[in-house]
Design an enzyme around this catalytic site. Structure first.
Site, short mmCIF file in Angstrom:
data_model
loop_
_atom_site.label_atom_id
_atom_site.label_comp_id
_atom_site.label_asym_id
_atom_site.label_seq_id
_atom_site.Cartn_x
_atom_site.Cartn_y
_atom_site.Cartn_z
CG ASN A 133 -1.89 1.11 1.28
OD1 ASN A 133 -1.82 2.02 0.45
ND2 ASN A 133 -2.81 1.07 2.23
CG HIS A 164 -13.50 2.37 3.24
ND1 HIS A 164 -14.33 3.26 3.91
CD2 HIS A 164 -12.23 2.69 3.58
CE1 HIS A 164 -13.57 4.09 4.61
NE2 HIS A 164 -12.30 3.76 4.43
CB ILE A 194 -14.99 3.01 15.17
CG1 ILE A 194 -13.94 4.12 15.32
CG2 ILE A 194 -16.24 3.31 16.00
CD1 ILE A 194 -14.32 5.44 14.68
N GLY A 245 -13.92 3.43 10.58
CA GLY A 245 -12.56 3.65 11.05
C GLY A 245 -12.36 5.15 11.15
CG ASN A 246 -9.02 8.59 11.56
OD1 ASN A 246 -9.82 9.25 12.22
ND2 ASN A 246 -7.79 8.99 11.32
CG ASP A 277 -8.19 7.59 19.29
OD1 ASP A 277 -9.02 6.90 19.92
OD2 ASP A 277 -7.15 7.14 18.79
CG ASN A 301 -11.29 -2.65 18.05
OD1 ASN A 301 -11.14 -3.81 18.39
ND2 ASN A 301 -10.65 -2.12 17.02
CE LYS A 330 -1.03 -0.87 7.12
NZ LYS A 330 -2.42 -0.49 7.34
CD GLU A 385 -9.06 -2.13 3.76
OE1 GLU A 385 -8.75 -1.72 4.89
OE2 GLU A 385 -9.31 -1.37 2.81
NE ARG A 423 -11.27 11.34 5.28
CZ ARG A 423 -11.14 10.10 4.83
NH1 ARG A 423 -12.08 9.57 4.08
NH2 ARG A 423 -10.09 9.39 5.13
NE ARG A 473 -6.42 0.96 0.30
CZ ARG A 473 -6.42 2.22 0.75
NH1 ARG A 473 -5.28 2.79 1.09
NH2 ARG A 473 -7.53 2.89 0.88
NE ARG A 528 -8.22 3.86 20.86
CZ ARG A 528 -7.25 3.26 20.19
NH1 ARG A 528 -6.81 2.10 20.58
NH2 ARG A 528 -6.70 3.83 19.13
P1 ADP Z 1 -8.25 3.97 9.33
O1 ADP Z 1 -7.81 2.63 8.74
O2 ADP Z 1 -9.36 4.62 8.59
O3 ADP Z 1 -7.12 4.92 9.64
P2 ADP Z 1 -9.00 2.35 11.64
O4 ADP Z 1 -9.88 1.35 11.01
O5 ADP Z 1 -7.66 1.94 12.11
O6 ADP Z 1 -8.89 3.66 10.75
O7 ADP Z 1 -9.81 2.96 12.89
C1 ADP Z 1 -9.31 3.97 13.71
C2 ADP Z 1 -10.38 4.32 14.75
O8 ADP Z 1 -10.67 3.12 15.51
C3 ADP Z 1 -9.98 5.38 15.76
O9 ADP Z 1 -11.05 6.30 15.94
C4 ADP Z 1 -9.78 4.59 17.03
O10 ADP Z 1 -10.11 5.33 18.17
C5 ADP Z 1 -10.75 3.45 16.87
N1 ADP Z 1 -10.33 2.31 17.71
C6 ADP Z 1 -9.28 1.50 17.53
N2 ADP Z 1 -9.18 0.61 18.54
C7 ADP Z 1 -10.21 0.87 19.38
C8 ADP Z 1 -10.67 0.30 20.61
N3 ADP Z 1 -10.04 -0.70 21.19
N4 ADP Z 1 -11.78 0.83 21.17
C9 ADP Z 1 -12.42 1.86 20.57
N5 ADP Z 1 -12.05 2.44 19.43
C10 ADP Z 1 -10.96 1.96 18.83
#
Ligand code: ADP
Length: 379
Positions: free
Chosen positions: A7, A160, A312, A190-191, A263, A315, A14, A365, A221, A71, A265
């Protein structure tokens, strides 16, 4: 087969080497890594891939890479499937750069560098947009003058796709439903975040559009906003530029703008500690997701499952609850005990009397790209 999954970003690469015959995820991942600072400490992508090849010498123990899967963010309306790379494919990916100015030029550098570093090794491009190629025209068009579409390719593409596709397949298998008869809503949170309406196992609609800015409220965003906001700000603020607006909407909006942090969390912790801005941000974000779930249920004529994936989605049990608590009208009910269990495999987190199952399905992915690569190379 040993597949190197790459990627390439503008300043980073990556990578993962996967043995597609491995029995488990651990057995499949032979090596992985990230090379940063391309353009500053490392002169270019070719130098970065040479460094990567050096890093891989030890974990590979003299074994050679059989194929490379890349990718690629944007395939425009040229690529609706993964393809074997040749010079004309690289050229076409380059020509699509106006649609993804940050990504496609970096991918082209990466493709050329991989060809130089691994001469003769077959390479495959897997596109983030490809899965969405099945959207019908009334879904992918914007109601703007025709020449926007014909001259500039202004239409909804979606992103995605590799993740939405992979997660759809896993969920259908898990539920024992033929994929070609599977209707679902997949929330990749995710982010960056997007949500997809799956009809008969294929993409009918997705929340990202011409660019990955559209749709859900994301980490940084804005997601959907009234486009007049932009013209209005430009007209009222003489110091504002289009470049600055682009940065604001992509990098300074979303959770970050409302809660002061991007973030999930941190924002959930802040809400639980009573922070009003965090609560508003999470209400806005979860409301938007729920609204799309409602709309996409109608679009697919009734989903058979609601699926959460990505950082997100996989998790944050708190965020899943915030979303599903808004779905009462659909009879979708979360089981709070099941919701709190962490796991690295697909599982159901809804109550037995929920109208449809809610699933958490970890996305992968790299695995999907490696599998698509093997499929093409073996053929
Ligand atoms: P991207 O690939 O789009 O950069 P990710 O799929 O890695 O994003 O997701 C990042 C998001 O997931 C962040 O907002 C982060 O806070 C959240 N996240 C990751 N691990 C946890 C967790 N254990 N609990 C809650 N949220 C989490």
């Amino acid at each position: 087969m040993l597949v190197l999954v790459i990627n390439c970003g503008s300043s980073s690469v990556k990578y993962q080497v996967r043995d597609t015959e491995g029995a488990t995820e651990d057995a499949q991942v032979i090596a992985k890594g990230l090379i940063e600072n391309i353009g500053t400490k490392i002169p270019n992508h070719t130098a970065a891939l040479e460094l990567m090849a050096k890093d891989l010498e030890e974990p590979l123990h003299g074994k050679t890479i059989d194929a490379i899967g890349h990718r690629i963010v944007h395939g425009g309306d040229v690529f609706s499937q993964p393809v074997i790379i040749d010079e004309s494919v690289i050229e076409k990916i380059d020509e699509l750069s106006p649609l993804a100015p940050l990504h496609n030029p970096a991918h082209v550098q990466g493709l050329k560098a991989a060809t130089a570093t691994y001469p003769g090794v077959p390479q495959v491009a897997v596109f983030d947009t490809a899965f969405h190629a099945t959207m019908p025209e009334h879904v992918f068009r914007y109601a703007v003058p025709e020449n926007f579409y014909t001259d500039y390719g202004v239409r909804r593409y979606g992103f995605h796709g590799t993740s939405h596709d992979y997660v759809t397949g896993i969920a259908a298998d898990f539920l024992g439903i033929e994929r070609s008869e599977f209707n679902a809503v997949v929330a990749h949170l995710g982010n960056g975040a997007s949500i997809t309406a799956i009809e008969d196992g294929k993409c009918l609609d997705t929340s990202m559009g011409y660019t990955p800015l559209a749709g859900l409220v994301m980490g940084t965003r804005s997601g959907d906003i009234d486009p007049s906001v932009l013209t209005s700000v430009l007209m009222q603020d003489s110091t504002m530029t289009t470049e600055r607006l682009d940065t604001i909407l992509n990098k300074e909006s979303g959770l970050l703008a409302i809660a002061g942090n991007n973030d999930m969390r941190t924002v959930v912790d802040a809400m639980e500690a009573g922070d009003e801005r965090a609560k508003l941000a999470l209400d806005m974000t979860s409301y938007r997701v729920a609204k799309y779930i409602g709309g996409y249920n109608v679009a697919v004529g009734g989903a058979q499952a609601l699926i959460f994936t990505a950082g997100i989605g996989e998790n944050s049990h708190q965020f899943r609850t915030l979303v599903t608590d808004r779905l009462g009208a659909l009879g979708i009910k979360i089981d709070e005990e099941a919701n709190k269990v962490r796991g690295d495999h697909a599982r159901i987190i809804s109550t037995e009397d929920s109208a449809i199952p809610i699933l958490v399905v970890p996305t992968n992915e790299e695995k999907a790209i490696a599998e698509a690569t093997v499929e093409l190379v073996a053929a």
